[in-house]
Design an enzyme around this catalytic site. Structure first.
Site, PDB file in Angstrom:
ATOM      1  N   ALA A  48       0.843  -1.200   0.000  1.00 30.34           N
ATOM      2  CA  ALA A  48       0.000   0.000   0.000  1.00 30.34           C
ATOM      3  C   ALA A  48       0.873   1.243   0.000  1.00 30.34           C
ATOM      4  O   ALA A  48       2.096   1.153  -0.095  1.00 30.34           O
ATOM      5  CB  ALA A  48      -0.913  -0.015   1.231  1.00 30.34           C
ATOM      6  N   ASN A  49       0.260   2.403   0.084  1.00 32.91           N
ATOM      7  CA  ASN A  49       1.015   3.657   0.198  1.00 32.91           C
ATOM      8  C   ASN A  49       0.259   4.603   1.123  1.00 32.91           C
ATOM      9  O   ASN A  49      -0.817   4.273   1.626  1.00 32.91           O
ATOM     10  CB  ASN A  49       1.260   4.268  -1.183  1.00 32.91           C
ATOM     11  CG  ASN A  49      -0.028   4.665  -1.865  1.00 32.91           C
ATOM     12  OD1 ASN A  49      -0.744   5.551  -1.431  1.00 32.91           O
ATOM     13  ND2 ASN A  49      -0.354   3.967  -2.953  1.00 32.91           N
ATOM     14  N   ARG A  50       0.826   5.788   1.352  1.00 37.45           N
ATOM     15  CA  ARG A  50       0.318   6.676   2.400  1.00 37.45           C
ATOM     16  C   ARG A  50      -0.742   7.672   1.940  1.00 37.45           C
ATOM     17  O   ARG A  50      -1.033   8.622   2.638  1.00 37.45           O
ATOM     18  CB  ARG A  50       1.475   7.452   3.025  1.00 37.45           C
ATOM     19  CG  ARG A  50       2.443   6.580   3.774  1.00 37.45           C
ATOM     20  CD  ARG A  50       3.460   7.430   4.515  1.00 37.45           C
ATOM     21  NE  ARG A  50       4.559   6.620   4.999  1.00 37.45           N
ATOM     22  CZ  ARG A  50       4.479   5.830   6.076  1.00 37.45           C
ATOM     23  NH1 ARG A  50       3.365   5.769   6.775  1.00 37.45           N
ATOM     24  NH2 ARG A  50       5.524   5.126   6.436  1.00 37.45           N
TER      25      ARG A  50
END
Ligand code: C5P
Length: 223
Positions: free
Chosen positions: A29-31
């Site tokens: 995932a990412n932020r």
């Protein structure tokens, strides 16, 4: 049907991160928080547009007055975008993962006794912005992308606009000191074919309103 300068216009917005499965219980995932994309969807709806928001996993509520479609992976996001067509304007604000796991496992991966390292092979995800920008029948009249950069922000955004084939790019500074990721404010430049507009530091809600107003100026109501 809504009232306002975008009444009768259809809009598609992507927002949030994507989750790319490794196995049934793990993902990459990412932020991205989805705040900016959700704010754009709300602002377009406030001007009367019929908005479909395709959102990756976020903790935000679905914006009122918007049709929200929830997805996890980039491939699912692209499929949901295609299903939302035709639209007059598409705004790609999602932080789509560049890569997905080539051989996502059907069962939970187990750590083997004595195993010290583990390799994942990644394969390229579809580029949703570039796909929606491709010339041809059904291309939205206006396609807008984002360029989140930490350096040479405008220069790289202009290159990105050419490479992806979209009409406008909102270039935003996501260097560690800007506080953009997860924060409420955004420092953006609007890059068009003709030039670029430096916007003041605005809240993500205000960036959404300003972009929606600019879209309304360009498209107007239903022809
Ligand atoms: O290439 P990069 O990720 O920096 O480009 C950012 C822009 O492209 C954003 O508008 C993002 O929503 C869009 N994008 C996309 N699909 C991808 C990668 C990026 O729509 N696979």
């Amino acid at each position: 049907a809504g009232t306002g300068p975008l009444a009768g216009r259809r809009a598609l917005v992507t927002s949030g991160p994507t989750h790319e499965p490794i196995d049934p219980v793990r993902f990459i995932a990412n932020r991205s928080s989805g705040k900016q994309g959700h704010a754009i969807a709300s602002a377009l709806a406030a001007l009367g547009a019929e908005v479909t928001l395709v959102s990756g996993p976020v903790t935000l509520p679905d914006p009122p007055g918007v049709t929200t479609v929830h997805v996890e992976s980039a491939e699912a996001m692209l499929a949901a975008c295609r299903a939302a067509l035709p639209v007059d304007v598409a705004v790609c604000a999602a932080a789509v993962a560049d890569w997905r796991v080539a051989d996502a496992a059907d069962q939970k991966r187990k750590k083997q006794p004595g195993q010290d390292t583990m390799a994942l092979t990644l394969t390229q995800n579809p580029d949703i912005l570039a796909t929606l920008s491709r010339p041809g029948e059904g291309r939205p009249m206006l396609v807008v992308g984002f360029a989140a950069e930490t350096e040479r922000v405008i220069e790289q955004a202009r290159e990105k606009r050419d490479r992806k084939g979209c009409d406008w790019i909102l270039a935003n500074d996501v260097s560690a000191t800007s506080g953009t990721f997860g924060g409420d404010a955004n420092t953006v430049h609007l890059i068009t074919a003709d030039g670029e507009d430096a916007w003041p530091v605005l809240s993500k809600a205000e960036v959404g309103q300003r972009l929606a107003a600019r879209i309304a100026e360009t498209l107007g109501g239903e022809a």
